[in-house]
Design a protein around this motif. Sequence first.
Motif, short mmCIF file in Angstrom:
data_model
loop_
_atom_site.label_atom_id
_atom_site.label_comp_id
_atom_site.label_asym_id
_atom_site.label_seq_id
_atom_site.Cartn_x
_atom_site.Cartn_y
_atom_site.Cartn_z
N GLU A 1 29.73 80.18 72.52
CA GLU A 1 30.72 79.73 73.50
C GLU A 1 32.14 79.95 72.95
N ALA A 2 33.00 80.52 73.77
CA ALA A 2 34.40 80.65 73.41
C ALA A 2 35.12 79.38 73.84
N VAL A 3 35.61 78.62 72.88
CA VAL A 3 36.26 77.34 73.16
C VAL A 3 37.76 77.56 73.23
N GLU A 4 38.37 77.17 74.34
CA GLU A 4 39.81 77.31 74.52
C GLU A 4 40.51 76.08 73.96
N GLY A 5 41.30 76.27 72.94
CA GLY A 5 42.01 75.17 72.31
C GLY A 5 42.54 75.61 70.96
N VAL A 6 42.88 74.64 70.13
CA VAL A 6 43.34 74.91 68.77
C VAL A 6 42.48 74.12 67.80
N THR A 7 42.44 74.57 66.57
CA THR A 7 41.65 73.84 65.58
C THR A 7 42.37 72.56 65.17
N ALA B 1 50.35 78.05 72.58
CA ALA B 1 50.55 79.47 72.26
C ALA B 1 49.42 80.01 71.40
N LEU B 2 48.67 79.11 70.73
CA LEU B 2 47.57 79.53 69.87
C LEU B 2 46.24 79.53 70.60
N PHE B 3 46.19 79.10 71.86
CA PHE B 3 44.93 79.11 72.60
C PHE B 3 44.45 80.56 72.72
N ALA C 1 45.00 85.97 74.94
CA ALA C 1 44.39 87.25 75.25
C ALA C 1 44.48 87.60 76.74
N GLY C 2 45.11 86.73 77.53
CA GLY C 2 45.24 86.99 78.95
C GLY C 2 43.95 86.78 79.72
N LEU C 3 43.05 85.92 79.18
CA LEU C 3 41.76 85.68 79.83
C LEU C 3 41.72 84.38 80.59
N GLY C 4 42.85 83.72 80.77
CA GLY C 4 42.88 82.45 81.50
C GLY C 4 42.15 81.40 80.73
N SER C 5 41.51 80.49 81.42
CA SER C 5 40.83 79.37 80.78
C SER C 5 39.37 79.67 80.50
N GLY C 6 38.92 80.87 80.82
CA GLY C 6 37.51 81.16 80.65
C GLY C 6 36.70 80.58 81.75
N ALA C 7 35.36 80.70 81.63
CA ALA C 7 34.47 80.19 82.65
C ALA C 7 33.88 78.88 82.23
N ALA C 8 33.25 78.22 83.17
CA ALA C 8 32.53 77.00 82.84
C ALA C 8 31.36 77.35 81.96
N ALA C 9 30.76 76.32 81.36
CA ALA C 9 29.68 76.59 80.40
C ALA C 9 28.57 77.40 81.01
N LEU D 1 50.39 78.49 86.33
CA LEU D 1 49.45 77.70 87.11
C LEU D 1 48.02 78.25 87.08
N ALA D 2 47.85 79.54 86.91
CA ALA D 2 46.51 80.11 86.93
C ALA D 2 45.71 79.76 85.68
N THR D 3 46.40 79.56 84.55
CA THR D 3 45.70 79.35 83.28
C THR D 3 46.03 78.03 82.62
N GLY D 4 47.14 77.39 82.99
CA GLY D 4 47.57 76.19 82.30
C GLY D 4 48.35 76.48 81.03
N ARG D 5 48.69 77.73 80.79
CA ARG D 5 49.45 78.09 79.59
C ARG D 5 50.85 77.50 79.67
N VAL D 6 51.28 76.85 78.59
CA VAL D 6 52.61 76.25 78.51
C VAL D 6 53.57 77.27 77.93
N LEU D 7 54.73 77.43 78.57
CA LEU D 7 55.71 78.42 78.15
C LEU D 7 56.89 77.71 77.50
N GLY D 8 56.85 77.60 76.17
CA GLY D 8 57.97 77.07 75.42
C GLY D 8 58.91 78.19 75.03
N PRO D 9 59.95 77.90 74.26
CA PRO D 9 60.90 78.94 73.87
C PRO D 9 60.26 80.16 73.24
#
Length: 587
Positions: free
Chosen positions: A82-88, A272-274, A279-287, A472-480
Amino acid sequence: MSDWRVSGFTEVMELGRGGQGRVVLATHATAGTPVAIKYLSAAADREPLRHEARMLGTVESPHVARLYRLVETEQGVALIMEAVEGVTLKEVLARHGELAPEAALVVLKGSLLGLAAAHAVGVVHRDYKPANVMVPADGRSKLIDFGVAVAAGAASASGTPAYMAPEQWRGEAVSPATDVYAATCVFFECVTGRRPFAGADGHLSEEPPAEDVAAPLRPLVTAGLAKDAAGRPASASAFVEELERIATEEYGDGWEDRGLRVLAGAAVALAALFPLAAAGLGSGAAAGGVAGGAAAGGSAAGGSAASTTAGFLAKVGTAKAIAAAGGAAAVVAAGGGVAVWQAGDDGPPPRAFTPGEVTLASETIGDPAVNLAEGTVRFVRVSGHSDPAVQQRINAALHAPVDQAVSDYRRLLEAAGGLENQSVPGAARPIEMRSEIVYRGPRLLSVRYLVHIPVYVAGGSYITPRAVNIELATGRVLGPEQIFTAAALKDPNLAELSRRVPPPPADPAGGLECGYRTMTERTRLAPDDPLTGVSFSLTKDRLVTVFTPDEHCIAFRFYKPNSVPYASVENLIRPDVLKLATATTPP
């Protein structure tokens, strides 16, 4: 080790490389669903891997990254996971140093639940550490990389030294108590910002440093770091029960929700580390969807070993996921050939993107223990998004300024010498937060908060604007760092950015400079953030800034937004961000 690749998957980016092998993010060539693939060398001992995979393939826990497929070739072994979207958790601790007790307890609870699920099928992780704990945007931790797992009772001296139990140092048999010890080491690190022992002598002979944590948490540290495995909790599940009892008694019924919010905010701050978003893959799919995609493709081969491996591979997907994928079959080539899990060719159909509704929410916060008066803060929420996981990520980002304000309050109060050094003892005041939707486009949401944090010494408030820009499509936060080009941020003293996006008018009396660099040096809370003190909001056609005044500039700096059209700064802003902001239709 040569960088061979599993057929049927397209490698997107490398996530890590070490002595055991390398880990990559990949997508299924047909379905497009993301997976993580760990490649091990041809010299890897395959029989234990097969045994562990059979057991881990049956583990279904929200706190364990799922194993979808084991592939063996002459070139090596690959685990498709499983590809887990998040940070360690390692990244979170590197950024924040330590966590609030409730957040550290949430990490420990999630880890113990994940370990308990593995222990239930006879697997000991034996390399639990912050780098093997992922923190997604919802704050619920998940274990990854059982690459050196063994069956309970096996002798082992493998692991990461900072978290190895005494029995591992001695090369003795490992047990679930071995993982409990490592989890407690990490819990101690979460609470204190440092590891409990410096080396082998500490793990083997020094007493648990329980006095270094808050009194209510000391029984957990003492029990979990017991030198004798028999003196530790009987199981990870039993340790969870004791943890919940202590946490509820000390921090109240809402401790877990508060801890999750802190972790979510910490993870979103590092969005930014997700890996999937990067990789431009959004949030991925459900399990279930990922399972179907990971299963798709590959070639089938017959053999007498098919029955046992088919059993564990078929159990990897839930019944619902397998049904959605159109049935499942798993076989292994005789003689140690290729293991394949076949479950349909196309994976889940793409889902139409719906951004949802944006509304104003409020919350009452206060903490008598630090003299923070109860007050209502206002922030923004999204509902009705087509992807619940993305909606959760967006809302965590939109709530993060609330959690950050409380964290800043505690930090500022500590820096001021605590409650006893207040200029007006007992004069508690609440945190205030105003929210404003700066822009709501088809692909982008930009929200600005104005936060007032009471400062006791000399009175006054720490006042700062915080901008939250979200794809909005991925939930990616855009900081500086996501908005501006690397060259713009590396420019000495940010001179070009200051020239193109000027601060408000200078000191009318002359001689006082309050540009980016001066402002951030005086108001910075995060030393590694070069732009703390300035908020940047994205709109359809322009960049909007608000500066934070400090005591030197407050007479001449007001919270009036300043804006410039994108045409004036377009070579300083990343092209993909401009495309998001100026889009007229959803993706």
